[in-house]
Design a protein around this motif. Structure first.
Motif, PDB file in Angstrom:
ATOM      1  N   PHE A 183     -55.011  -5.333  41.647  1.00 22.53           N
ATOM      2  CA  PHE A 183     -53.743  -4.955  41.019  1.00 22.53           C
ATOM      3  C   PHE A 183     -52.631  -5.885  41.503  1.00 22.53           C
ATOM      4  O   PHE A 183     -52.341  -5.963  42.702  1.00 22.53           O
ATOM      5  CB  PHE A 183     -53.372  -3.508  41.389  1.00 22.53           C
ATOM      6  CG  PHE A 183     -54.180  -2.481  40.632  1.00 22.53           C
ATOM      7  CD1 PHE A 183     -55.521  -2.278  40.915  1.00 22.53           C
ATOM      8  CD2 PHE A 183     -53.600  -1.720  39.635  1.00 22.53           C
ATOM      9  CE1 PHE A 183     -56.267  -1.341  40.217  1.00 22.53           C
ATOM     10  CE2 PHE A 183     -54.335  -0.777  38.933  1.00 22.53           C
ATOM     11  CZ  PHE A 183     -55.668  -0.584  39.225  1.00 22.53           C
ATOM     12  N   HIS A 241     -50.908 -14.294  42.092  1.00 20.26           N
ATOM     13  CA  HIS A 241     -50.332 -15.026  43.231  1.00 20.26           C
ATOM     14  C   HIS A 241     -51.238 -16.180  43.653  1.00 20.26           C
ATOM     15  O   HIS A 241     -50.988 -16.809  44.676  1.00 20.26           O
ATOM     16  CB  HIS A 241     -50.110 -14.098  44.421  1.00 20.26           C
ATOM     17  CG  HIS A 241     -48.991 -13.126  44.226  1.00 20.26           C
ATOM     18  ND1 HIS A 241     -47.696 -13.502  43.953  1.00 20.26           N
ATOM     19  CD2 HIS A 241     -48.977 -11.762  44.263  1.00 20.26           C
ATOM     20  CE1 HIS A 241     -46.936 -12.421  43.846  1.00 20.26           C
ATOM     21  NE2 HIS A 241     -47.685 -11.354  44.026  1.00 20.26           N
ATOM     22  N   ASP A 285     -57.084  -8.854  51.792  1.00 16.91           N
ATOM     23  CA  ASP A 285     -55.725  -9.300  51.471  1.00 16.91           C
ATOM     24  C   ASP A 285     -55.398 -10.511  52.341  1.00 16.91           C
ATOM     25  O   ASP A 285     -55.840 -10.606  53.486  1.00 16.91           O
ATOM     26  CB  ASP A 285     -54.706  -8.179  51.734  1.00 16.91           C
ATOM     27  CG  ASP A 285     -53.406  -8.405  50.987  1.00 16.91           C
ATOM     28  OD1 ASP A 285     -53.176  -7.725  49.972  1.00 16.91           O
ATOM     29  OD2 ASP A 285     -52.621  -9.295  51.412  1.00 16.91           O
ATOM     30  N   TYR A 323     -45.497 -11.918  51.784  1.00 18.94           N
ATOM     31  CA  TYR A 323     -45.952 -10.515  51.877  1.00 18.94           C
ATOM     32  C   TYR A 323     -45.905 -10.003  53.309  1.00 18.94           C
ATOM     33  O   TYR A 323     -45.710  -8.805  53.529  1.00 18.94           O
ATOM     34  CB  TYR A 323     -47.327 -10.330  51.231  1.00 18.94           C
ATOM     35  CG  TYR A 323     -47.170 -10.071  49.746  1.00 18.94           C
ATOM     36  CD1 TYR A 323     -46.707  -8.831  49.279  1.00 18.94           C
ATOM     37  CD2 TYR A 323     -47.413 -11.062  48.814  1.00 18.94           C
ATOM     38  CE1 TYR A 323     -46.506  -8.593  47.931  1.00 18.94           C
ATOM     39  CE2 TYR A 323     -47.210 -10.835  47.460  1.00 18.94           C
ATOM     40  CZ  TYR A 323     -46.763  -9.592  47.027  1.00 18.94           C
ATOM     41  OH  TYR A 323     -46.543  -9.366  45.693  1.00 18.94           O
ATOM     42  N   CYS A 359     -55.480  -6.042  48.301  1.00 22.19           N
ATOM     43  CA  CYS A 359     -55.371  -4.574  48.387  1.00 22.19           C
ATOM     44  C   CYS A 359     -54.015  -4.104  48.877  1.00 22.19           C
ATOM     45  O   CYS A 359     -53.688  -2.921  48.753  1.00 22.19           O
ATOM     46  CB  CYS A 359     -56.460  -4.039  49.305  1.00 22.19           C
ATOM     47  SG  CYS A 359     -56.349  -4.683  50.997  1.00 22.19           S
ATOM     48  N   VAL A 417     -52.359   1.731  49.546  1.00 23.95           N
ATOM     49  CA  VAL A 417     -51.778   2.877  48.837  1.00 23.95           C
ATOM     50  C   VAL A 417     -50.966   2.332  47.661  1.00 23.95           C
ATOM     51  O   VAL A 417     -50.165   1.416  47.861  1.00 23.95           O
ATOM     52  CB  VAL A 417     -50.847   3.685  49.768  1.00 23.95           C
ATOM     53  CG1 VAL A 417     -50.267   4.875  49.026  1.00 23.95           C
ATOM     54  CG2 VAL A 417     -51.598   4.143  51.013  1.00 23.95           C
ATOM     55  N   PRO A 418     -51.185   2.807  46.458  1.00 25.38           N
ATOM     56  CA  PRO A 418     -51.962   3.999  46.094  1.00 25.38           C
ATOM     57  C   PRO A 418     -53.405   3.718  45.661  1.00 25.38           C
ATOM     58  O   PRO A 418     -54.181   4.664  45.526  1.00 25.38           O
ATOM     59  CB  PRO A 418     -51.177   4.545  44.896  1.00 25.38           C
ATOM     60  CG  PRO A 418     -50.660   3.319  44.205  1.00 25.38           C
ATOM     61  CD  PRO A 418     -50.343   2.338  45.313  1.00 25.38           C
ATOM     62  N   ILE A 419     -53.793   2.463  45.459  1.00 28.80           N
ATOM     63  CA  ILE A 419     -55.063   2.190  44.770  1.00 28.80           C
ATOM     64  C   ILE A 419     -56.276   2.655  45.596  1.00 28.80           C
ATOM     65  O   ILE A 419     -57.102   3.447  45.117  1.00 28.80           O
ATOM     66  CB  ILE A 419     -55.193   0.678  44.453  1.00 28.80           C
ATOM     67  CG1 ILE A 419     -53.963   0.167  43.685  1.00 28.80           C
ATOM     68  CG2 ILE A 419     -56.490   0.394  43.696  1.00 28.80           C
ATOM     69  CD1 ILE A 419     -53.683   0.837  42.375  1.00 28.80           C
TER      70      ILE A 419
HETATM   71  C1  SAM Z   1     -47.901  -7.083  44.547  1.00 34.10           C
HETATM   72  S1  SAM Z   1     -48.930  -6.849  45.927  1.00 34.10           S
HETATM   73  C2  SAM Z   1     -50.043  -5.602  45.318  1.00 34.10           C
HETATM   74  C3  SAM Z   1     -50.759  -4.886  46.404  1.00 34.10           C
HETATM   75  C4  SAM Z   1     -51.729  -3.787  45.898  1.00 34.10           C
HETATM   76  N1  SAM Z   1     -52.792  -4.362  45.091  1.00 34.10           N
HETATM   77  C5  SAM Z   1     -50.980  -2.757  45.099  1.00 34.10           C
HETATM   78  O1  SAM Z   1     -51.281  -2.604  43.909  1.00 34.10           O
HETATM   79  O2  SAM Z   1     -50.111  -2.094  45.670  1.00 34.10           O
HETATM   80  C6  SAM Z   1     -49.943  -8.297  45.895  1.00 34.10           C
HETATM   81  C7  SAM Z   1     -50.896  -8.408  47.067  1.00 34.10           C
HETATM   82  O3  SAM Z   1     -51.763  -9.530  46.858  1.00 34.10           O
HETATM   83  C8  SAM Z   1     -51.968 -10.167  48.094  1.00 34.10           C
HETATM   84  N2  SAM Z   1     -52.398 -11.548  47.848  1.00 34.10           N
HETATM   85  C9  SAM Z   1     -51.699 -12.558  47.316  1.00 34.10           C
HETATM   86  N3  SAM Z   1     -52.428 -13.689  47.276  1.00 34.10           N
HETATM   87  C10 SAM Z   1     -53.650 -13.382  47.795  1.00 34.10           C
HETATM   88  C11 SAM Z   1     -54.835 -14.123  48.034  1.00 34.10           C
HETATM   89  N4  SAM Z   1     -54.926 -15.430  47.741  1.00 34.10           N
HETATM   90  N5  SAM Z   1     -55.889 -13.474  48.571  1.00 34.10           N
HETATM   91  C12 SAM Z   1     -55.812 -12.149  48.891  1.00 34.10           C
HETATM   92  N6  SAM Z   1     -54.704 -11.408  48.705  1.00 34.10           N
HETATM   93  C13 SAM Z   1     -53.637 -12.003  48.159  1.00 34.10           C
HETATM   94  C14 SAM Z   1     -50.611 -10.071  48.766  1.00 34.10           C
HETATM   95  O4  SAM Z   1     -50.647 -10.300  50.145  1.00 34.10           O
HETATM   96  C15 SAM Z   1     -50.186  -8.663  48.388  1.00 34.10           C
HETATM   97  O5  SAM Z   1     -50.591  -7.714  49.337  1.00 34.10           O
END
Ligand code: SAM
Length: 199
Positions: free
Chosen positions: A107, A112, A68, A9, A47, A51-53
């Motif tokens: 979201f 992950h 995040d 990410y 998070c 954006v957008p949540i």
């Molecule tokens: C697909 S993106 C979605 C971002 C946002 N929620 C959205 O809807 O646009 C997934 C997000 O989850 C975060 N993520 C993944 N594993 C995580 C963890 N163990 N703890 C916190 N954040 C995590 C990633 O860094 C990434 O920003």
């Protein structure tokens, strides 16, 4: 795997943000917003850029705390939504009672983290909420665990159970389901669950 996801990410953040659909989650967010008290505080796990949540929630007058695992996503979130609390934090390392909020959202992020940890994660989320507190989350619609080499130019990893097991995990963590739906927007299938903490 968590390093792979964080590094992934960090690399993919800009590309992911620029292609992130801005509207497909609105109907779920509206349902949550209608159930929250004015000024309620919402924790967003994973998070991303905010954006957008988080922007939606803040525009509706709610307070947001975003966490995040990706440093770059948190930098983007701070730029996109100043005066809001955003922290670099791995949701797998959250502790019981670490936050005290009215609702939690997540979201496209929980999948992950290793699926064996999902039950425990929802118990921790439960500990952050008052009785009647709400969650709105996306989970996998089908069971899968694996890696891809080119997710917005980066390696990425997912781990999730199917819809039925995900629903059971949430109920077992002490929530009553309000909405349980497979969303197919964007040509993908994701499970959306809106639920309330029971007594
Ligand atoms: C697909 S993106 C979605 C971002 C946002 N929620 C959205 O809807 O646009 C997934 C997000 O989850 C975060 N993520 C993944 N594993 C995580 C963890 N163990 N703890 C916190 N954040 C995590 C990633 O860094 C990434 O920003």
């Amino acid at each position: 795997m968590k390093n792979l996801v964080r590094e992934g990410y960090n690399k993919a953040a800009e590309s992911y943000s620029s292609s992130r659909d801005q509207f497909s989650n609105t109907k779920y967010l509206e349902k949550l917003a209608n159930l929250l008290q004015p000024g309620a505080t919402v924790l967003d796990l994973g998070c991303g850029s905010g954006v957008p949540i988080d922007k939606f929630l803040i525009d509706k007058g709610f307070e947001v705390i975003g966490i995040d695992i990706s440093e770059i996503q948190i930098e983007l979130a701070k730029q996109n939504i100043p005066n809001t609390e955003f922290f670099v934090k791995d949701m797998s390392e959250l502790k019981n009672g670490e936050f005290s909020v009215d609702a939690a959202v997540s979201f496209y992020a929980i999948f992950h983290t290793p699926r064996e940890e999902h039950q425990e994660l929802f118990k921790k989320i439960n500990s952050f909420l008052p009785e009647g507190g709400l969650i709105l989350v996306t989970m996998g619609s089908g069971e899968w665990e694996g890696e891809e080499d080119d997710f917005h130019g980066a390696k990425m990893w997912w781990s999730h159970y199917g819809a039925e097991k995900n629903k059971e995990i949430i109920e077992k963590a002490g929530f009553e389901i309000i909405l349980n739906e497979i969303d197919t927007s964007g040509g993908e299938r994701h499970l959306f669950i809106l639920a309330r903490k029971t007594s």
